[in-house]
Design an enzyme around this catalytic site. Sequence first.
Site, mmCIF file in Angstrom:
data_model
loop_
_atom_site.group_PDB
_atom_site.id
_atom_site.type_symbol
_atom_site.label_atom_id
_atom_site.label_comp_id
_atom_site.label_asym_id
_atom_site.label_seq_id
_atom_site.Cartn_x
_atom_site.Cartn_y
_atom_site.Cartn_z
ATOM 1 N N ASP A 50 0.842 -1.201 0.000
ATOM 2 C CA ASP A 50 0.000 0.000 0.000
ATOM 3 C C ASP A 50 0.878 1.252 0.000
ATOM 4 O O ASP A 50 1.558 1.543 0.974
ATOM 5 C CB ASP A 50 -0.877 0.015 1.263
ATOM 6 C CG ASP A 50 -1.771 1.242 1.298
ATOM 7 O OD1 ASP A 50 -2.842 1.200 0.672
ATOM 8 O OD2 ASP A 50 -1.385 2.265 1.916
ATOM 9 N N TYR A 55 3.102 9.899 -0.522
ATOM 10 C CA TYR A 55 4.202 9.317 0.260
ATOM 11 C C TYR A 55 5.559 9.578 -0.399
ATOM 12 O O TYR A 55 6.600 9.428 0.239
ATOM 13 C CB TYR A 55 4.030 7.802 0.468
ATOM 14 C CG TYR A 55 2.770 7.367 1.190
ATOM 15 C CD1 TYR A 55 1.943 8.287 1.819
ATOM 16 C CD2 TYR A 55 2.407 6.020 1.246
ATOM 17 C CE1 TYR A 55 0.780 7.889 2.463
ATOM 18 C CE2 TYR A 55 1.246 5.611 1.901
ATOM 19 C CZ TYR A 55 0.431 6.549 2.499
ATOM 20 O OH TYR A 55 -0.710 6.142 3.136
ATOM 21 N N LYS A 84 -2.884 5.929 -4.271
ATOM 22 C CA LYS A 84 -3.996 6.841 -3.957
ATOM 23 C C LYS A 84 -3.768 8.190 -4.620
ATOM 24 O O LYS A 84 -2.622 8.665 -4.676
ATOM 25 C CB LYS A 84 -4.103 7.049 -2.432
ATOM 26 C CG LYS A 84 -3.962 5.761 -1.627
ATOM 27 C CD LYS A 84 -4.099 5.965 -0.131
ATOM 28 C CE LYS A 84 -3.720 4.708 0.629
ATOM 29 N NZ LYS A 84 -2.288 4.590 0.963
ATOM 30 N N HIS A 117 -7.725 9.514 -1.742
ATOM 31 C CA HIS A 117 -7.036 9.497 -0.449
ATOM 32 C C HIS A 117 -7.856 10.132 0.680
ATOM 33 O O HIS A 117 -7.934 9.592 1.778
ATOM 34 C CB HIS A 117 -5.677 10.194 -0.602
ATOM 35 C CG HIS A 117 -4.640 9.729 0.360
ATOM 36 N ND1 HIS A 117 -3.301 9.678 0.055
ATOM 37 C CD2 HIS A 117 -4.728 9.291 1.647
ATOM 38 C CE1 HIS A 117 -2.617 9.212 1.101
ATOM 39 N NE2 HIS A 117 -3.463 8.985 2.075
HETATM 40 N N1 LIG Z 1 -5.177 6.263 3.786
HETATM 41 C C1 LIG Z 1 -4.581 7.014 4.682
HETATM 42 O O1 LIG Z 1 -4.920 8.184 4.890
HETATM 43 C C2 LIG Z 1 -3.455 6.428 5.471
HETATM 44 C C3 LIG Z 1 -2.937 7.125 6.572
HETATM 45 C C4 LIG Z 1 -1.902 6.538 7.303
HETATM 46 C C5 LIG Z 1 -1.420 5.290 6.937
HETATM 47 N N2 LIG Z 1 -1.928 4.637 5.833
HETATM 48 C C6 LIG Z 1 -1.389 3.322 5.403
HETATM 49 O O2 LIG Z 1 -1.453 2.400 6.492
HETATM 50 C C7 LIG Z 1 -0.140 1.876 6.718
HETATM 51 C C8 LIG Z 1 0.052 1.502 8.175
HETATM 52 O O3 LIG Z 1 -0.144 2.630 9.019
HETATM 53 P P1 LIG Z 1 1.058 3.450 9.719
HETATM 54 O O4 LIG Z 1 2.298 3.295 8.942
HETATM 55 O O5 LIG Z 1 0.547 4.841 9.934
HETATM 56 O O6 LIG Z 1 1.198 2.819 11.170
HETATM 57 P P2 LIG Z 1 1.178 1.372 11.850
HETATM 58 O O7 LIG Z 1 1.303 0.305 10.841
HETATM 59 O O8 LIG Z 1 0.033 1.373 12.793
HETATM 60 O O9 LIG Z 1 2.492 1.447 12.752
HETATM 61 C C9 LIG Z 1 3.751 1.556 12.187
HETATM 62 C C10 LIG Z 1 4.741 1.840 13.321
HETATM 63 O O10 LIG Z 1 4.827 0.716 14.197
HETATM 64 C C11 LIG Z 1 6.161 0.203 14.208
HETATM 65 N N3 LIG Z 1 6.034 -1.259 14.215
HETATM 66 C C12 LIG Z 1 5.526 -2.049 13.241
HETATM 67 N N4 LIG Z 1 5.500 -3.339 13.625
HETATM 68 C C13 LIG Z 1 5.997 -3.368 14.878
HETATM 69 C C14 LIG Z 1 6.227 -4.400 15.813
HETATM 70 N N5 LIG Z 1 5.929 -5.664 15.520
HETATM 71 N N6 LIG Z 1 6.753 -4.074 17.032
HETATM 72 C C15 LIG Z 1 7.056 -2.795 17.333
HETATM 73 N N7 LIG Z 1 6.859 -1.759 16.484
HETATM 74 C C16 LIG Z 1 6.327 -2.038 15.268
HETATM 75 C C17 LIG Z 1 6.833 0.744 12.971
HETATM 76 O O11 LIG Z 1 8.216 0.968 13.203
HETATM 77 P P3 LIG Z 1 9.361 0.331 12.250
HETATM 78 O O12 LIG Z 1 9.060 0.695 10.836
HETATM 79 O O13 LIG Z 1 10.590 0.974 12.788
HETATM 80 O O14 LIG Z 1 9.312 -1.155 12.511
HETATM 81 C C18 LIG Z 1 6.129 2.096 12.803
HETATM 82 O O15 LIG Z 1 6.726 3.063 13.647
HETATM 83 C C19 LIG Z 1 0.758 3.014 6.227
HETATM 84 O O16 LIG Z 1 2.104 2.631 6.089
HETATM 85 C C20 LIG Z 1 0.067 3.401 4.964
HETATM 86 O O17 LIG Z 1 0.345 2.486 3.925
HETATM 87 C C21 LIG Z 1 -2.934 5.200 5.106
#
Ligand SMILES: NC(=O)c1ccc[n+]([C@@H]2O[C@H](COP(=O)([O-])OP(=O)(O)OC[C@H]3O[C@@H](n4cnc5c(N)ncnc54)[C@H](OP(=O)(O)O)[C@@H]3O)[C@@H](O)[C@H]2O)c1
Length: 281
Positions: A50, A55, A84, A117
């Site tokens: 994704d 990004y 997106k 988005h």
């Molecule tokens: N549509 C939208 O508006 C929107 C908005 C935000 C996000 N998204 C999408 O959703 C995806 C996921 O959301 P997100 O990136 O915001 O946050 P998330 O997946 O909830 O959390 C990511 C964070 O958690 C850490 N992490 C991941 N696995 C871990 C584990 N097993 N133990 C400890 N820490 C861990 C990562 O650090 P490290 O990388 O250092 O491991 C990073 O800091 C995004 O990457 C994006 O593709 C979409």
Amino acid sequence: MTINHLQSTTTLLNGVQMPWFGLGVFKVEDGSEVVSSVKAAIRNGYRSIDTAAIYGNETGVGQAISEALAETGLAREDLFITSKVWNADLGYESTIAAYEASLSKLGLEYLDLYLIHWPVKGKYKEAWRALETLYKEGRVKAIGVSNFQIHHLEDVMKDAEIVPMVNQVELHPLLSQQDLLSFSKKHNIQLEAWSPLMQGQLFDHPVLNDIAASHSKSVAQVILRWDLQRGIVTIPKSIKEQRIIDNANVFDFSLTDADMARIDALNENRRVGPDPDNFDF
Ligand SMILES: NC(=O)c1ccc[n+]([C@@H]2O[C@H](COP(=O)([O-])OP(=O)(O)OC[C@H]3O[C@@H](n4cnc5c(N)ncnc54)[C@H](OP(=O)(O)O)[C@@H]3O)[C@@H](O)[C@H]2O)c1
């Protein structure tokens, strides 16, 4: 609904198969950081990635895809790639141009899923018309939205020829989105969780730690399993290969009904990201 391995898929309302589990790349730097995390994910069995124009890492995602295909012998059709359209490009012609620009950066001939988005008022309906055109012309396999509340979905569906196939929203134990989930199930819109790990803010939570200990699993694995058992696609982000592997190790256990109810009860309607009814970008 059988979800028993990392490549298990949900069937979208047009019949397209979308993996239940994928890798997010928000805040992952273009270049070697995104290339190595996407390649690590694919090497370890992920099939869904994704990204988004905003990004700024579509070029690196594309490079990773092309290298991973060469190294693994997988075919392009084995992967499920989402991007997106950013708010500045919402409009009929501008959204079509944004799609072409994303394809070109990614080095792909089609996307599996293209999303609006954010529901920018007065703009998302024209953008939806553009996505319908791309879909009807066979240039994208599935189309959907992101950050749409129930009223945004109702509004777009009022005039749409095609119902959005996916809605990707912030969703984690402190924002369980139960009403949106019920609405989505009723309309066969696949709900997808962004920031499923609340960007790392839930790892000390006592209830989640208690449930994790009882299954000899991590808090991350418990949360991601909760998503799947609710019928929600999930896309945790990590740039660390061991976490990429561990996060996906959720197909060998089940949460009990009591576990599910305890996690459901944690909801506080608390966001880490912007409120889709009140944002200014
Ligand atoms: N549509 C939208 O508006 C929107 C908005 C935000 C996000 N998204 C999408 O959703 C995806 C996921 O959301 P997100 O990136 O915001 O946050 P998330 O997946 O909830 O959390 C990511 C964070 O958690 C850490 N992490 C991941 N696995 C871990 C584990 N097993 N133990 C400890 N820490 C861990 C990562 O650090 P490290 O990388 O250092 O491991 C990073 O800091 C995004 O990457 C994006 O593709 C979409």
